[in-house]
Structures are given as C-alpha cells and as structure tokens.
Design an enzyme around this catalytic site. Structure first.
Site, PDB file in Angstrom:
ATOM      1  CB  SER A 185      -1.141  -0.194   1.277  1.00  0.00           C
ATOM      2  OG  SER A 185      -1.465   1.177   1.280  1.00  0.00           O
TER       3      SER A 185
ATOM      4  CE1 TYR B 236      -4.770  -1.773   4.900  1.00  0.00           C
ATOM      5  CE2 TYR B 236      -2.968  -0.071   4.464  1.00  0.00           C
ATOM      6  CZ  TYR B 236      -4.138  -0.676   4.206  1.00  0.00           C
ATOM      7  OH  TYR B 236      -4.168  -0.684   3.086  1.00  0.00           O
TER       8      TYR B 236
END
Length: 271
Positions: free
Chosen positions: A146, A161
């Site tokens: 990501s 995250y």
C-alpha cells in the site's frame, strides 16, 4: 503484446471475491489465466461472470488466511481441483482499523497482523512450494502492499495498518532473493529452446495502491473529497485502475523484474 498473455496459466488471488482482489482476478482472467480465489465473503456476481465472459476456468474457496488450518485446507482443495497447477499468486486479502495509536489494543493490532502480514506471508510460502513442485516456468508472486507503507496517511488513523503494509513491502525483496534460485527449464531443453524461452526464476514483486473505491474505503465517504484533492489527477482509483499493474507483474512482460514495488496512487506520494 504476447508477453502480456497468461494463456494456459493458473492464478490464485486471496481476497478475490470483491474490491481490488476481484479486479485482479478479472484482469488475470482477461489475459487468459484460469483463476481461483480464496475469501471469507461470498463471491460477488462479478466474479461468477468471469468464467463465461473470459472463457477460463474459475473457482471460489471459502478460506480464512489468518487461520493456518483454513489456509492449508484451502490449498489442499485447490491443488486437488487444479492438478497442482499454479503459476501466479496474488495475496490481496487485507483488513484495516480506524483507531488512534493511543487507543489500539493488542487484539486490534494482532488481527491486522494475522491477515495483512502472517496470512499474506504464508499464502506466498504455500504458493511458492506449489510452484516449485509443479516446475512452473512462469512463476510470479505479486504481494499487495500500500502507499501507506510510504507515508503517514493524513486523513486516517491507521498506524498499525501502515506497519503491516510496510512489512509487506520490506519482505518482498528478501523473499525474491530466496526464490531467484528456483529456475525452471523445459524438459530436455535444446539450445534453440533456451534462446526463445530463457530460464525463468520464480519472481516476487509488490503493488502499492493508493486510495481505491472499495468496500474497505466505503466506510469513509466523508473523506472522499479530501482523498481526491490529495491525488495529482484529482480522483481516487477504481479497482480496475490497479488491475494493469498486477497483470504486468504476473506476465512475462515483467520477466526481468523481481524484488520491486510498483506504486499506483495517482501521485499522492509524490507531492
């Protein structure tokens, strides 16, 4: 364009029932690959339509990648159904939590690690073992990281995250180095065979998407205008916008790439 063809190959996508995983599954199928998906949620109609629309074989398996037993059972069933064929693996299953750093609990963080890091890592490991066993000449593992592994996302509370996706990006070159020794050759290759089809190792790369319109981001409709302003091109991505990078990394068009990360974020991390 033949380098982009995946005709006759078999792919596995985790988290492939919807969102980016579903887009990856469709992209691989459109390029000619048979596609199996692992997911906990039921497959959407979009996945069920792939087989007929793309003329390939598809299969859905209910698998929890955070469970060692469920993941092993899923691979066993997949191997049996597809005669151990596997050339491409895209571990895409992932979760997020919108929580302040000071409020995170051990369980909250553990849940993210179980799916985003452990589940991804052992999906890749089991896939690599299957590729080695079947002697694929086109092995490609595409991990899903990501843009959150590059930046502190300004509009979300996602410290854990970011850490899990940083782990994905960090493990990519290390796994790629180890897998580079597994070079597949045609049975009794001739010099002309080697000239036309050089030996391929099992390659490992990653993709780092930016803001994408999926079920995961649907929980933050109030943030959409902010995300659009953060992107150079003034919009957030649809899952199909990330699809091409996955097909490229899965195909022979990227045969000299391994250990790399491709950022597909509309320029968010570049200004």
């Amino acid at each position: 364009m033949s380098k982009f063809s995946l005709q006759g190959r078999t792919a596995l996508v985790t988290g492939g029932a919807r969102g980016c995983g579903l887009a990856f599954a469709r992209g691989l199928a459109e390029a000619g690959a048979n596609v199996a998906v692992f997911d906990l949620v039921p497959a959407e109609p979009g996945f069920l339509a792939i087989e007929k629309e793309c003329g390939v074989r598809t299969a859905y398996y209910k698998v929890d990648v955070s469970s060692q037993e469920s993941l092993a059972n899923g691979f066993a069933e997949f191997q049996n159904d597809f005669d151990n064929a596997l050339d491409i693996c895209v571990p895409c299953a992932g979760i997020n939590r919108h929580l302040k750093f000071l409020e995170y609990t051990y369980k909250d963080h553990h849940d993210l690690l179980s799916v985003n890091v452990m589940g991804l890592y052992f999906t890749a490991q089991l896939a690599a073992k299957q590729m080695i066993a079947n002697g694929t000449q086109h092995g490609s593992i595409v991990l899903v990281a990501s843009m959150a592994s590059y930046i502190a996302v300004p509009t979300q509370l996602c410290s854990a995250y970011c850490g899990t996706k940083g782990a994905v990006r960090a493990m990519t070159p290390a796994i790629a180095k180890e897998m580079a020794e597994y070079v597949s050759l045609p049975l009794k290759p001739s010099p002309s065979d080697l000239l036309l089809s050089p030996p391929q190792n099992i390659r490992v790369n990653s993709i780092s998407p930016g803001y994408v319109r999926t079920e995961m981001t649907a929980a933050f409709p109030h943030l959409l205008p902010l995300w659009e302003r953060e992107a150079m091109n003034g919009r957030i991505a649809e899952p199909e916008d990330i699809m091409g990078a996955c097909v490229f990394l899965a195909s022979d068009a990227s045969s000299y790439m391994t250990g790399q990360d491709i950022v597909v974020d509309g320029g968010v991390t570049r200004w």
